[in-house]
Design a protein around this motif. Sequence first.
Motif, short mmCIF file in Angstrom:
data_model
loop_
_atom_site.label_atom_id
_atom_site.label_comp_id
_atom_site.label_asym_id
_atom_site.label_seq_id
_atom_site.Cartn_x
_atom_site.Cartn_y
_atom_site.Cartn_z
N LEU A 96 0.32 8.85 -0.86
CA LEU A 96 1.13 9.97 -1.34
C LEU A 96 0.50 11.28 -0.87
CD1 LEU A 96 3.29 11.32 -3.14
CD2 LEU A 96 1.70 11.07 -5.06
N GLN A 145 0.86 -1.19 0.00
CA GLN A 145 0.00 0.00 0.00
C GLN A 145 0.89 1.23 0.00
OE1 GLN A 145 -2.46 1.72 3.49
NE2 GLN A 145 -3.92 0.50 2.33
N LEU A 146 0.48 2.23 -0.76
CA LEU A 146 1.23 3.47 -0.88
C LEU A 146 0.27 4.65 -0.72
CD1 LEU A 146 3.72 5.24 -1.72
CD2 LEU A 146 2.96 4.92 -4.09
N PHE A 149 5.59 9.86 1.49
CA PHE A 149 5.09 8.55 1.08
C PHE A 149 5.02 7.67 2.33
CE2 PHE A 149 7.75 10.45 -2.15
CZ PHE A 149 7.02 10.33 -3.32
N ASP A 150 3.95 6.94 2.47
CA ASP A 150 3.89 5.96 3.56
C ASP A 150 2.97 4.82 3.14
OD1 ASP A 150 1.08 6.58 4.52
OD2 ASP A 150 2.01 8.51 4.92
N GLY A 151 3.07 3.72 3.86
CA GLY A 151 2.26 2.55 3.54
C GLY A 151 2.89 1.31 4.14
#
Length: 405
Positions: free
Chosen positions: A57, A54-55, A88-90
């Motif tokens: 933005l 999963q990303l 960015f995280d996930g």
Amino acid sequence: MKKIFLLGLLFLGFHSQAQEVKVTTKDNDLKLPTLPYYNFGRGVGLTSPDSIFQLNLRFRMQNRVSYIQNEGEDASYDGQIRRLRLRFDGYVGNPKFLYALQLSFAPGDVGEIEEGENINIIRDAVVYYRPNKTWSFSFGQTKLPGNRQRVNSSGGLQLTDRTINNAKFTIDRDFGFQAYYLNEYADKFSYNVKTAVSTGEGRNWTKSNDNGVALTGKLEILPLGAFTKDGVYYEGDIAREKTPKVMLSGGFQQNNHARRTQGQLGQDLFEQRTMKAVFADAMLKYNGWAFMSSYMSRTAKDPITFNPEDVTGFNYVYTGSGFDYQASYLFPTNYEIIGRFSTQKVHQDIETLAPNAKQYSLGVTKYLWEHAFKLQGEVTLDDLDYFDGTNKQNWYVRFQVEIGI
């Protein structure tokens, strides 16, 4: 016969494609299972069909213009992109293994480019392991569990900048390991314990190998339960708490053999010094009202260091302490008024080198979309008292636009 066979193949191909397309008439949403799934919750989200990764933005920027009047100097103005961030995280492979990346591009974030120095584009680059809702472990570069205002994003501030005490005494970002024990409930006593073991040199340090370590610990108490929508991580009561919410926290860091004037920040010292930092915060929110107070300090033995090649050259650990007080009210129209007062007293070891200070700020904010899109106006006065008995008063008026997703 060939025509019939070709028509049959076309029909089967069309039928198989139709099976891959899911049409939900309820929300008129057309989804292709073979493509990633997009969402627009916090930023723009992207999830693979098999949920392997999963990303999210996000971006934000702050544009500002200031009119500045420093005593003894000609009035001037300053227009700049104060902050420009991309995040960015996930997760990858398993939702228990997360990552967070944050890059900065504004001149004030990156700093002046000097020969032999790193370009400070990387703010956060950290991997998390969260086996459950209670425990969280991380490795990489990110914010330490320090004072409340520093832990809050600059995008979650009510005024255009943090306080003078945060500027001098914060412990900021660092590279290392962190472990959190989180124990939060919506409507009953809660607490969090946060710890870190880090290099102590701040972000993107590669000048030399390290022979010191920074140890940080923090306790947060929420006696009336957790704040709505993680309200401890932004200033002002934009959630309009229906019942009073309170946070009390305290922390300590010992930074052994630090190389910079403010531990993780500042200029290089000529000799290493061990520093101790103490910070405490209090926060109250209820029905549009918000109150905050904080204390920060730094101590070090023999804080002044001299250039061994030129005794007239020196640098010093910024030691001292300070208090911040802040109050605000958010009107139903989403206009907010904010007042803040700060005092800062330097340690007697450096009182001939730096002034004691007081800062007064008054601001008005219009929230167009919570903290993600807001207009801010502010007037701030700095009152500086020097060791020789002289006094200077500097002030500025500022307008800022914050926008992001």
